[in-house]
Design an enzyme around this catalytic site. Structure first.
Site, mmCIF file in Angstrom:
data_model
loop_
_atom_site.group_PDB
_atom_site.id
_atom_site.type_symbol
_atom_site.label_atom_id
_atom_site.label_comp_id
_atom_site.label_asym_id
_atom_site.label_seq_id
_atom_site.Cartn_x
_atom_site.Cartn_y
_atom_site.Cartn_z
ATOM 1 N N ASP A 198 -3.739 7.778 8.130
ATOM 2 C CA ASP A 198 -4.599 6.848 8.853
ATOM 3 C C ASP A 198 -3.706 6.099 9.846
ATOM 4 O O ASP A 198 -2.566 6.525 10.085
ATOM 5 C CB ASP A 198 -5.380 5.934 7.882
ATOM 6 C CG ASP A 198 -4.494 5.042 7.028
ATOM 7 O OD1 ASP A 198 -3.281 4.940 7.321
ATOM 8 O OD2 ASP A 198 -5.002 4.444 6.067
ATOM 9 N N HIS B 293 -0.686 4.585 7.309
ATOM 10 C CA HIS B 293 -0.029 5.201 6.152
ATOM 11 C C HIS B 293 0.267 6.673 6.370
ATOM 12 O O HIS B 293 -0.539 7.379 6.971
ATOM 13 C CB HIS B 293 -0.921 5.052 4.913
ATOM 14 C CG HIS B 293 -1.325 3.641 4.639
ATOM 15 N ND1 HIS B 293 -2.552 3.137 5.008
ATOM 16 C CD2 HIS B 293 -0.639 2.619 4.084
ATOM 17 C CE1 HIS B 293 -2.616 1.859 4.662
ATOM 18 N NE2 HIS B 293 -1.474 1.514 4.108
ATOM 19 N N SER C 75 0.796 -1.229 0.000
ATOM 20 C CA SER C 75 0.000 0.000 0.000
ATOM 21 C C SER C 75 0.829 1.280 0.000
ATOM 22 O O SER C 75 0.318 2.332 -0.362
ATOM 23 C CB SER C 75 -0.959 0.022 1.197
ATOM 24 O OG SER C 75 -0.249 -0.173 2.398
#
Ligand SMILES: *[C@@H]1O[C@H](CO)[C@@H](O)[C@H](O)[C@H]1NC(C)=O
Ligand SMILES: *[C@@H]1O[C@H](CO)[C@@H](O)[C@H](O)[C@H]1NC(C)=O
Length: 353
Positions: free
Chosen positions: A328, A331, A38
């Site tokens: 978040d 990340h 991610s």
């Protein structure tokens, strides 16, 4: 931040000024190509069946038109800042983006899929694209590039591009420390050894397809990521020592094996890019980097919310995300990514060129 002159060799210096790294003049990078998880997913997961997505608000709230592109950030990601840092372009597109043009392919794309790891089981647990699928897409990409601009130019681009590989974090956090299967089969050193072998074989595969400058991103201080503090750091949400130790062991094994691999792969530069110490430095000294909060994310409470849990029903989202390192619970924010890339880029350039 004051300007400093960072020298690789006596004749090759980079001026690091107010957080901006510029490439030495004789280095030109035609494209950046990213694989992994991610940190580099620019929206590929939008197009597959998984719940691990980020294509809804408040993701992307600081992107162009507040567009949630699937990047796991309020704006740009590490991949975007690397593409910019290597002088290539401002935004690295997702390979699966249906709006991508042939001309975008020439300067590189990302094949990364949020949730992926070196271990195929890791990607399976989140129903995302494993490195084997990312490799297939890369082969398809090379085919398209050759058809579009001819065999020779396509080969030149692949040879001179920077390849970024970001994986390992989910292998530990989503797989090893969460599900029992791998923990019953391996202790941490044995699992790290397995992951390093998988990393090496992936690098050999992309080298076979023409990649020469490959930056392999280490795991970071994974025990200090906000969600892990919440889940395993006790009432005071301290960094989880066990996870950080695992990360350090894996990184030391990876670093050594990459040095060995570099000597066996013809004309290759394989850079181990340390993400552990830079993250620790930012977490421990936020003010030095112009940040305020590094122990929780901006979205919601910042202690747990990520992907589908970070959504527009979040009412407690922070007022100014540029003061936060984490967007978040997992990340970095756009500003966090910018700071981080400036911190690790000089070393990456030194090891790639
Ligand atoms: C750039 O120039 C320096 C100094 O002449 C040289 O050592 C280095 O190998 C060059 N780098 C590339 C990628 O050509
Ligand atoms: C957010 O914080 C940054 C850095 O402290 C500051 O430059 C910016 O003006 C702030 N933005 C808002 C909307 O308050």
């Amino acid at each position: 931040m004051k300007g400093i002159l960072f020298c690789l060799y006596s004749s090759l210096c980079i001026y690091y000024n107010e957080g901006t790294v510029t490439l030495p003049q004789n280095i030109s990078v035609p494209a950046v190509i990213a694989f992994g998880d991610s940190l580099m997913d620019q929206g590929n997961n939008n197009h597959i069946k998984t719940i691990l997505k980020a294509n809804f608000p408040p993701y992307g709230m600081d992107f162009i038109n507040g567009n949630p592109t699937g990047r796991f950030s309020n704006g740009k990601t590490l991949a975007d800042f690397f593409a910019k840092g290597f002088g290539v372009k401002e935004y690295l597109p997702a390979y699966l983006d249906p709006l991508i043009h042939d001309k975008d392919l020439v300067t590189g794309v990302s094949f990364a899929s949020g949730g992926a790891g070196y271990d195929p089981l890791t990607s399976k647990l989140s129903n995302v694209m494993p490195l084997s699928v990312q490799l297939k897409m890369f082969k398809q990409y090379i085919g398209k590039l050759k058809r579009n601009i001819g065999e020779k130019d396509a080969t030149d681009i692949i040879t001179n591009s920077v390849f970024l590989v970001s994986a390992g974090t989910n292998d530990f956090l989503v797989n090893y420390f969460t599900f029992p299967i791998r923990r019953l089969q391996y202790d941490v050193p044995a699992y790290s050894n397995k992951l390093v072998k998988l990393a090496k074989s992936f690098i050999q595969e992309i080298h076979k397809l023409g990649a020469r400058r490959i930056a392999v991103i280490s795991t970071s201080a994974i025990g200090c990521i906000p969600i892990e503090r919440t889940l395993a750091g006790g009432a005071r949400r301290i960094c989880v020592d066990k996870y950080n130790k695992a990360s350090q062991l894996f990184n030391s094994m990876l670093k050594l094996q990459l040095q060995i691999l570099e000597r066996t792969l013809p004309k290759s530069r394989i850079a181990f890019s340390d993400f552990y110490d830079p993250l620790m430095s930012i977490i421990d000294n936020p003010q030095e980097y112009g940040l305020e909060v590094t122990h929780r994310g901006c979205c919601g409470t910042g202690e747990l919310e990520m992907s589908y849990l970070c959504n527009k029903r979040m009412t407690r989202t922070c007022h100014n995300d540029s003061n936060f390192f984490f967007w978040d619970s997992l990340h970095p924010t756009e500003n966090g990514c910018d700071i981080f890339v400036n911190l690790v880029l000089p070393d990456m350039i030194k090891n790639l060129f």
